[in-house]
Motif scaffolding. Structure first.
Motif, PDB file in Angstrom:
ATOM      1  N   ASN A  16       0.811  -1.223   0.000  1.00  0.00           N
ATOM      2  CA  ASN A  16       0.000   0.000   0.000  1.00  0.00           C
ATOM      3  C   ASN A  16       0.840   1.267   0.000  1.00  0.00           C
ATOM      4  O   ASN A  16       0.372   2.322   0.406  1.00  0.00           O
ATOM      5  N   LYS A  17       2.084   1.159  -0.466  1.00  0.00           N
ATOM      6  CA  LYS A  17       2.963   2.327  -0.581  1.00  0.00           C
ATOM      7  C   LYS A  17       3.350   2.507  -2.045  1.00  0.00           C
ATOM      8  O   LYS A  17       3.390   1.545  -2.811  1.00  0.00           O
ATOM      9  N   PRO A  18       3.637   3.760  -2.438  1.00  0.00           N
ATOM     10  CA  PRO A  18       4.072   3.997  -3.822  1.00  0.00           C
ATOM     11  C   PRO A  18       5.373   3.260  -4.124  1.00  0.00           C
ATOM     12  O   PRO A  18       6.254   3.167  -3.269  1.00  0.00           O
ATOM     13  N   MET A  19       5.460   2.735  -5.338  1.00  0.00           N
ATOM     14  CA  MET A  19       6.638   1.976  -5.731  1.00  0.00           C
ATOM     15  C   MET A  19       6.980   2.302  -7.184  1.00  0.00           C
ATOM     16  O   MET A  19       6.095   2.471  -8.014  1.00  0.00           O
ATOM     17  N   ARG A  20       8.259   2.386  -7.458  1.00  0.00           N
ATOM     18  CA  ARG A  20       8.764   2.593  -8.816  1.00  0.00           C
ATOM     19  C   ARG A  20       9.454   1.306  -9.233  1.00  0.00           C
ATOM     20  O   ARG A  20      10.370   0.845  -8.556  1.00  0.00           O
ATOM     21  N   VAL A  21       8.993   0.701 -10.338  1.00  0.00           N
ATOM     22  CA  VAL A  21       9.525  -0.583 -10.800  1.00  0.00           C
ATOM     23  C   VAL A  21      10.089  -0.396 -12.201  1.00  0.00           C
ATOM     24  O   VAL A  21       9.364  -0.017 -13.120  1.00  0.00           O
ATOM     25  N   SER A  22      11.388  -0.637 -12.351  1.00  0.00           N
ATOM     26  CA  SER A  22      12.020  -0.619 -13.675  1.00  0.00           C
ATOM     27  C   SER A  22      11.954  -2.041 -14.214  1.00  0.00           C
ATOM     28  O   SER A  22      12.449  -2.972 -13.565  1.00  0.00           O
ATOM     29  N   ILE A  23      11.353  -2.205 -15.397  1.00  0.00           N
ATOM     30  CA  ILE A  23      11.249  -3.555 -15.943  1.00  0.00           C
ATOM     31  C   ILE A  23      12.263  -3.753 -17.068  1.00  0.00           C
ATOM     32  O   ILE A  23      12.853  -2.795 -17.572  1.00  0.00           O
ATOM     33  N   SER A  24      12.474  -4.994 -17.434  1.00  0.00           N
ATOM     34  CA  SER A  24      13.609  -5.361 -18.291  1.00  0.00           C
ATOM     35  C   SER A  24      13.562  -4.757 -19.689  1.00  0.00           C
ATOM     36  O   SER A  24      14.589  -4.680 -20.353  1.00  0.00           O
TER      37      SER A  24
END
Length: 72
Positions: A16-24
């Protein structure tokens, strides 16, 4: 084991927290972490997709609810 318990606690602290995900493939997804599973898949809510790193000037696409496969 203690390592698994610690990893589980860490993931639970991110829920329930903001997340930044870099994908391949170079895209970056920014959203709220809703859940994960044993295959390392992520579900992000209120998710936006950026090409490259997110910045105020960069265009983005609203995805809403997004599943990020664990392989990424």
């Amino acid at each position: 084991s203690n390592v698994v318990d610690e990893a589980r606690r860490q993931i639970q602290s991110w829920l329930n927290k903001p997340m930044r995900v870099s994908i391949s493939d170079g895209r970056v997804l920014v959203g709220v972490l809703l859940c994960t599973d044993g295959d390392q898949n992520l579900i992000l809510g209120s998710c936006n997709e950026y090409i490259g790193s997110p910045s105020e000037q960069e265009e983005f696409r609203v995805l809403g609810l997004a599943l990020v496969p664990g392989r990424h």
